[in-house]
Design a protein around this motif. Structure first.
Motif: not given
Length: 568
Positions: A322-323, A346-347, A349-350, A408-409, A520
């Motif tokens: 999940d980063g 992930h980082t 995107r979050q 990744l998704l 991302a």
């Protein structure tokens, strides 16, 4: 000769080479055929084993017999009867027939040969079974050797000769030329003996408006595109995403409340950390640690001495799913210099989904691997396509396969929709090629780096290889560090293919770190079907970047209030 994908790709090559000037000269058409053949041989070589050796030796034997027949006829003053060997008549009469059949199936599965003429059949002679059938060579693998395109003659292999040919493919040319068989006249007699019955049929052609859909109908809107640079001015500005390049002082003025970086093994990771510590006020730091220690001790000491800042170290395996999810609601600065692409994806995107904004820092290297000199040596053989791909196979990239494709998704797509994949090309070619060959793709969009450096030229060659393997594809040139243009290209592609075309939209992280940042950013605001990370089995720290170049800063943000549900 090949399949419909080969035919479409060759026509696209010819049209592109003509550049609007018609008719296309025979010489230019021949070059296009041979270039396509070289790509196909390179694909065989990447699959390993003896596939390429078998194809190469068959083509060499076929060409030599064709040239020999012409020379002998001219020497005797006769009209030449050109011998054109394009098939093998096989009889399994001795040895390990199970092993022989397995080896032949591998050649057929790889597309080097196809079954033709009749089904495999078993005859009996003195109570001993004999398995016999005909294999036809796919001439797409022989065009670089100038083999003939007609089908007139065949080689014949049986018993120990067949075993020898399968077990020693590098000697295939010699073995095949010891086993010259009959021509089509002999085959016609054999075919008549196999026919048990025949039926005359009347074919009625359906009117055009009632005809069944054809392959070309299904390719509507998916024509093969030509290579070319991407021009952001051709599209309207993105209404959701803002990408701004900042100076170091401007980034520091935004007072980020948390810093995410990697404890990498490259020299630039330590230099990037030094620059950030000297530029920013002390803040909470999250550092991703790897098995390879590299510069991790120096970076950790640097962060621990950075005023009252807190440091949290997260192992790569824990960060991978999940980063780094930063708890604070303030601004996060992600230094992508030492982060692996899944962590970057992930980082960022979050952060965008949670707060609608993120800062990005990236320190470029002075020297990349494979080096510019390596690429210049490779390009010396660029005109001889066969030698170019031979040399490309020997280029060391700092990675070792096999490669693993990691989603990744969370996949929740409609699998009945056609699929589009956007991927990125670089001199580390195996990531892109491994991803493309492992997926069923209806449309492929490859982004290759612009610019005239040897590394960029090789990357474009790799992009063309990937595009050649897909009936519907296009190569677009964008600088690999041009974040704003890459984001705009992905956004435009999403609107064209997902919204208007009804395609599932997937991205492959097969290029640079900044291209991973762009992926991302898009995934935070648009519904991607999937994003793929292609991971090698092993890295070689000695064959990565050297030195540190400039550090660049970006702010990515939403143009509208961000609600996590809106990205869905």
């Amino acid at each position: 000769m090949g399949d419909i994908g080969d035919v479409i790709s060759i026509y696209e090559r010819i049209i592109k080479a003509a550049n609007g000037s018609y008719p296309v000269s025979p010489e230019m058409q021949s070059d296009c055929f041979q270039n396509h053949c070289s790509h196909r041989l390179y694909d065989l070589n990447r699959r390993g084993g003896s596939l390429k050796d078998v194809a190469q030796s068959f083509a060499e034997a076929s060409y030599e017999q064709m040239a020999k027949s012409a020379r002998e006829a001219r020497a005797e003053g006769q009209t030449p009867r050109i011998r054109q060997y394009s098939s093998i008549y096989v009889r399994m009469t001795s040895g390990d027939t199970g092993k022989q059949m397995h080896q032949l199936r591998e050649l057929i599965d790889a597309g080097v040969f196809v079954f033709t003429g009749r089904r495999p059949r078993t005859k009996t002679r003195d109570s001993d079974p004999i398995l016999q059938f005909k294999l036809t060579f796919r001439r797409i693998y022989g065009l670089a050797n100038h083999i003939g395109l007609a089908e007139r003659d065949r080689f014949e292999l049986s018993g120990s000769e067949l075993e020898e040919w399968l077990s020693e493919p590098t000697r295939g040319k010699e073995i095949l030329q010891r086993n010259l068989g009959g021509g089509l006249e002999d085959e016609a007699e054999e075919s008549e003996a196999d026919v048990s019955s025949a039926t005359d049929e009347t074919v009625v052609e359906a009117p055009m408006n009632d005809r069944a859909p054809t392959l070309f109908d299904s390719l509507d809107g998916m024509a093969v595109g030509s290579s070319g640079p991407y021009s952001p001015s051709e599209v309207s500005p993105d209404e959701r995403i803002s990408v701004e390049e900042l100076t170091g002082a401007e980034a520091a003025a935004l007072r980020p409340t948390s810093l995410v970086l990697g404890l990498g093994f490259e020299e630039r990771t330590l230099e990037s950390a030094k620059r950030l510590v000297g530029l920013l006020e002390p803040t909470r730091s999250y550092a991703v640690g790897y098995e390879e220690q590299g510069k991790s001790r120096e970076i950790k000491r640097l962060l621990e001495k950075w005023g009252p800042a807190d440091l949290t170290t997260i192992p790569y395996a824990e960060a991978l799913p999940d980063g780094i999810l930063v708890e604070e609601n303030g601004t996060t600065l992600v230094d992508v210099t030492g982060l692996a692409k899944p962590i970057i994806f992930h980082t960022i995107r979050q952060s965008l989904r949670r707060t609608g904004s993120v800062l990005v820092a990236h320190t470029r290297a002075k020297h990349y691997y494979p080096t510019e000199k390596d690429m210049e040596r490779l390009l010396k053989s660029e005109r001889d396509r066969h030698k170019f791909f031979e040399a490309l196979s020997g280029i060391l990239t700092g990675e070792k396969g096999p490669y693993q494709r990691i989603p990744l998704l969370t996949a929740d797509a409609d699998e009945t929709r056609r699929s589009l994949l956007v991927a990125f090309s670089s001199p580390k070619h195996e990531r892109l090629l491994s991803l493309v060959e492992s997926k069923v793709i209806d449309r492929l969009e490859v982004v290759a780096p612009a610019g005239d450096t040897a590394r960029n030229r090789v990357a474009r060659q790799i992009a063309e290889i990937a595009a050649t393997d897909n009936a519907s594809s296009k190569v677009t040139m964008i600088d690999s560090d041009d974040l704003r243009t890459t984001v705009d290209f992905l956004r435009k592609g999403f609107e064209d293919w997902y919204v208007r075309g009804g395609f599932n939209f997937e991205i492959g992280l097969t290029g640079s770190k900044m291209e991973a940042v762009a992926a991302a950013a898009i995934s935070a605001f648009y519904k991607l079907t999937q994003c793929w990370y292609v991971r090698p089995q092993q890295f070689d720290p000695q064959r990565f970047t050297k030195g540190a170049g400039d550090t660049r800063f970006f702010r990515i943000s939403s143009r509208e209030p961000q609600d996590g549900a809106k990205a869905d």
